[in-house]
Design an enzyme around this catalytic site. Structure first.
Site, PDB file in Angstrom:
ATOM      1  N   CYS A   1     -11.019  24.841  35.776  1.00  0.00           N
ATOM      2  CA  CYS A   1     -10.793  26.096  35.079  1.00  0.00           C
ATOM      3  C   CYS A   1     -12.133  26.653  34.612  1.00  0.00           C
ATOM      4  CB  CYS A   1      -9.909  25.889  33.856  1.00  0.00           C
ATOM      5  SG  CYS A   1      -8.186  25.742  34.286  1.00  0.00           S
TER       6      CYS A   1
ATOM      7  N   ASP B   1      10.319  26.638  28.016  1.00  0.00           N
ATOM      8  CA  ASP B   1      10.730  25.627  29.001  1.00  0.00           C
ATOM      9  C   ASP B   1      11.452  24.481  28.306  1.00  0.00           C
ATOM     10  OD1 ASP B   1       8.577  26.588  31.288  1.00  0.00           O
ATOM     11  OD2 ASP B   1      10.129  25.213  32.023  1.00  0.00           O
TER      12      ASP B   1
ATOM     13  N   ASP C   1       4.981  24.942  24.720  1.00  0.00           N
ATOM     14  CA  ASP C   1       5.674  23.694  25.056  1.00  0.00           C
ATOM     15  C   ASP C   1       5.180  22.565  24.145  1.00  0.00           C
ATOM     16  OD1 ASP C   1       7.040  24.815  27.277  1.00  0.00           O
ATOM     17  OD2 ASP C   1       5.180  24.683  28.444  1.00  0.00           O
TER      18      ASP C   1
ATOM     19  N   LYS D   1      13.176  26.994  32.761  1.00  0.00           N
ATOM     20  CA  LYS D   1      12.953  28.063  31.782  1.00  0.00           C
ATOM     21  C   LYS D   1      14.260  28.560  31.184  1.00  0.00           C
ATOM     22  CE  LYS D   1       8.740  30.065  33.660  1.00  0.00           C
ATOM     23  NZ  LYS D   1       8.607  29.138  34.823  1.00  0.00           N
TER      24      LYS D   1
ATOM     25  N   ARG E   1      10.859  23.109  41.773  1.00  0.00           N
ATOM     26  CA  ARG E   1      11.949  22.943  40.817  1.00  0.00           C
ATOM     27  C   ARG E   1      13.061  23.936  41.095  1.00  0.00           C
ATOM     28  NH1 ARG E   1       9.658  22.824  35.213  1.00  0.00           N
ATOM     29  NH2 ARG E   1       9.332  20.664  35.852  1.00  0.00           N
ATOM     30  N   TYR E   2      12.705  25.212  41.249  1.00  0.00           N
ATOM     31  CA  TYR E   2      13.700  26.263  41.520  1.00  0.00           C
ATOM     32  C   TYR E   2      13.793  26.439  43.028  1.00  0.00           C
ATOM     33  CZ  TYR E   2      12.439  27.058  36.649  1.00  0.00           C
ATOM     34  OH  TYR E   2      12.172  26.886  35.317  1.00  0.00           O
TER      35      TYR E   2
ATOM     36  N   CYS F   1      -3.659  24.772  26.332  1.00  0.00           N
ATOM     37  CA  CYS F   1      -3.220  24.609  27.725  1.00  0.00           C
ATOM     38  C   CYS F   1      -2.134  23.546  27.896  1.00  0.00           C
ATOM     39  CB  CYS F   1      -4.415  24.225  28.584  1.00  0.00           C
ATOM     40  SG  CYS F   1      -3.979  23.971  30.307  1.00  0.00           S
TER      41      CYS F   1
ATOM     42  N   ARG G   1      -1.503  22.107  30.682  1.00  0.00           N
ATOM     43  CA  ARG G   1      -1.949  21.106  31.653  1.00  0.00           C
ATOM     44  C   ARG G   1      -3.236  20.425  31.177  1.00  0.00           C
ATOM     45  NH1 ARG G   1      -0.176  24.793  36.103  1.00  0.00           N
ATOM     46  NH2 ARG G   1       2.067  24.489  36.097  1.00  0.00           N
TER      47      ARG G   1
HETATM   48  C1  LIG Z   1       7.689  28.970  35.626  1.00  0.00           C
HETATM   49  C2  LIG Z   1       7.801  28.281  36.903  1.00  0.00           C
HETATM   50  C3  LIG Z   1       8.024  28.997  38.085  1.00  0.00           C
HETATM   51  C4  LIG Z   1       8.110  30.503  38.122  1.00  0.00           C
HETATM   52  O1  LIG Z   1       9.202  31.001  37.424  1.00  0.00           O
HETATM   53  P1  LIG Z   1       9.426  32.582  37.340  1.00  0.00           P
HETATM   54  O2  LIG Z   1      10.528  32.742  36.352  1.00  0.00           O
HETATM   55  O3  LIG Z   1       9.794  33.040  38.704  1.00  0.00           O
HETATM   56  O4  LIG Z   1       8.137  33.196  36.886  1.00  0.00           O
HETATM   57  C5  LIG Z   1       8.146  28.275  39.245  1.00  0.00           C
HETATM   58  N1  LIG Z   1       8.083  26.921  39.276  1.00  0.00           N
HETATM   59  C6  LIG Z   1       7.888  26.217  38.142  1.00  0.00           C
HETATM   60  C7  LIG Z   1       7.841  24.740  38.234  1.00  0.00           C
HETATM   61  C8  LIG Z   1       7.741  26.866  36.918  1.00  0.00           C
HETATM   62  O5  LIG Z   1       7.527  26.148  35.813  1.00  0.00           O
HETATM   63  S1  SF4 Z   2      -4.325  27.765  30.194  1.00  0.00           S
HETATM   64 FE1  SF4 Z   2      -5.002  25.821  31.074  1.00  0.00          FE
HETATM   65  S2  SF4 Z   2      -4.818  26.119  33.306  1.00  0.00           S
HETATM   66 FE2  SF4 Z   2      -4.805  28.158  32.342  1.00  0.00          FE
HETATM   67  S3  SF4 Z   2      -6.970  28.798  32.352  1.00  0.00           S
HETATM   68 FE3  SF4 Z   2      -6.551  27.869  30.361  1.00  0.00          FE
HETATM   69  S4  SF4 Z   2      -7.193  25.728  30.638  1.00  0.00           S
HETATM   70 FE4  SF4 Z   2      -6.932  26.594  32.681  1.00  0.00          FE
END
Ligand SMILES: *Cc1c(COP(=O)(O)O)cnc(C)c1O
Ligand code: SF4
Length: 369
Positions: A121, A326, A289, A333, A108-109, A128, A130
């Site tokens: 995990c 986000d 989020d 972010k 993304r960045y 979480c 994800r």
């Molecule tokens: C948060 C994130 C990062 C890392 O961002 P930093 O500000 O450098 O910690 C990189 N890629 C994605 C997709 C993210 O969501």
């Molecule tokens: S936040 Fe989600 S990805 Fe991170 S350790 Fe917990 S379950 Fe795993």
């Protein structure tokens, strides 16, 4: 299932493989070893079916009370609210899958890219982002292909930093991690590898001196871990962090603001102070989020900024995290500071609210014509 205090006597306790072999994977086992079976709401079974339970014995042993409100228990025990989300909660609100040029890679960045190394995990945190990937009933997406990911990175010279994420990348076998880090550091434009792992908190036994040395063998590696409450930081975690630091791996922390668990300035202050005491630099404090199944943990930005404002005026600069959230749909972010500037005139007299709440003038240099 034995109570956790009995399990703790086992000679295998300090071995991370033993911890993984004895992972607590069902609602009944979790309740039994926490001794909360009698207090359990009746209708949690469908929640645990949709979002399965998982926790290491080590993490469960950090609970201090047989109490549903305990900050450890509340992070791993299913709640009914997980199935009754508001309508703007989605499975993938950050549209990570759209910013994925190759399966398993999120770019993304411009200068950094994130690799989803595994979906496994050691603990299933109820908050979480994800969570969607825990669901084994959906058709599995294309498997991450390391060769394609590495080829993409080699051809994108703007990428300076790789973030290993998941799931938890530190659950992969030693050799697999070592091969991946070696391959990444062999790419000339990659400066460093950042590992995002909750294991320093939930499975600190993973970080033996020998393993830490293997992580750091090929070039600069940073560790970003994830603690949400001071109670999560144990003597075993302190040892893990020391092993990482001795190997030359700086350790940072990312926290998620969680309603009912750490949404007060006092709790955040205790956490941040415990982190720096454990030689961990607080990096981000995230607002949750809008992820399906986690809405009940979200505080709202105003509440979050009030907490951050109190942290800013009462705590060492070393212990301060950056507050961020986000934007949906891949907007990225946003780092946000509580407002301290009183009014912003066109030039000259700028005034701020100081840490005691008083209005103060800041002398600007004379403006050039
Ligand atoms: C948060 C994130 C990062 C890392 O961002 P930093 O500000 O450098 O910690 C990189 N890629 C994605 C997709 C993210 O969501
Ligand atoms: S936040 Fe989600 S990805 Fe991170 S350790 Fe917990 S379950 Fe795993």
């Amino acid at each position: 299932m034995k109570p956790i205090s009995e399990l703790q006597q086992h000679p295998g306790w300090t071995d991370w493989h033993w911890q993984m072999k004895h992972l607590i994977r069902s609602l009944d086992d979790l309740a039994a070893c926490l001794q909360i079976t009698a207090d359990l709401p009746a209708d949690l079974t469908p929640v645990a079916k949709r979002y399965p339970v998982a926790a290491t014995p080590h993490y469960v042993s950090l609970a201090q009370a047989a109490d549903l409100q305990d900050p450890i228990v509340a992070q791993i025990l299913p709640r009914r609210e997980e199935l009754t989300d508001e309508t703007d909660a989605r499975d993938d609100p950050l549209a990570e899958e759209r910013d994925s040029p190759v399966p398993g890679l999120i770019h993304r960045y411009p200068d950094r890219a994130l690799v989803v190394t595994t979906s496994a995990c050691a603990v299933h945190c109820r908050h979480c982002m994800r969570k969607r990937s825990w669901d084994c009933t959906r058709p599995s997406r294309e498997k991450p292909n390391r060769d394609r990911i590495l080829a993409y990175m080699r051809s994108h010279k703007e990428i300076k930093e790789i973030i290993l994420s998941g799931g938890d990348p530190m659950l992969l076998p030693d050799a697999s991690i070592e091969t991946l880090i070696a391959a990444l550091h062999a790419i000339p434009h990659i400066d460093l590898v950042r590992i995002g792992s909750r294991l320093p908190v939930v499975l600190p036994q993973r970080f033996t001196p020998a393993f830490c040395a293997r992580l750091a063998r090929y070039g600069p590696v940073w560790m970003a871990t994830h603690a949400n409450h001071a109670q999560e930081l144990s003597p075993a975690s302190e040892k893990a962090v020391l092993n990482l630091l001795r190997a030359g791996i700086p350790v940072l922390n990312q926290t998620v603001l969680l309603k009912g668990i750490n949404d007060s300035a006092a709790t955040q202050r205790d956490l941040c102070r415990a982190l720096v005491k454990h030689r961990i630099k607080p990096y981000y404090l995230f607002h949750g989020d809008p992820v399906a199944g986690t809405t009940h943990f979200r505080t709202g930005l105003n509440r979050a900024l009030d907490i951050v404002d109190e942290l800013r005026t009462t705590m060492s600069g070393l212990a301060q995290p950056t507050f961020a959230f986000d934007l949906p749909d891949g907007g990225g972010k946003i780092r946000l500071e509580p407002a301290r500037e009183i009014v912003r005139p066109p030039e000259g007299d700028r005034r701020f609210r100081d840490f005691r709440g008083f209005e103060r003038h800041y002398p600007e240099p004379p403006q050039q014509a």
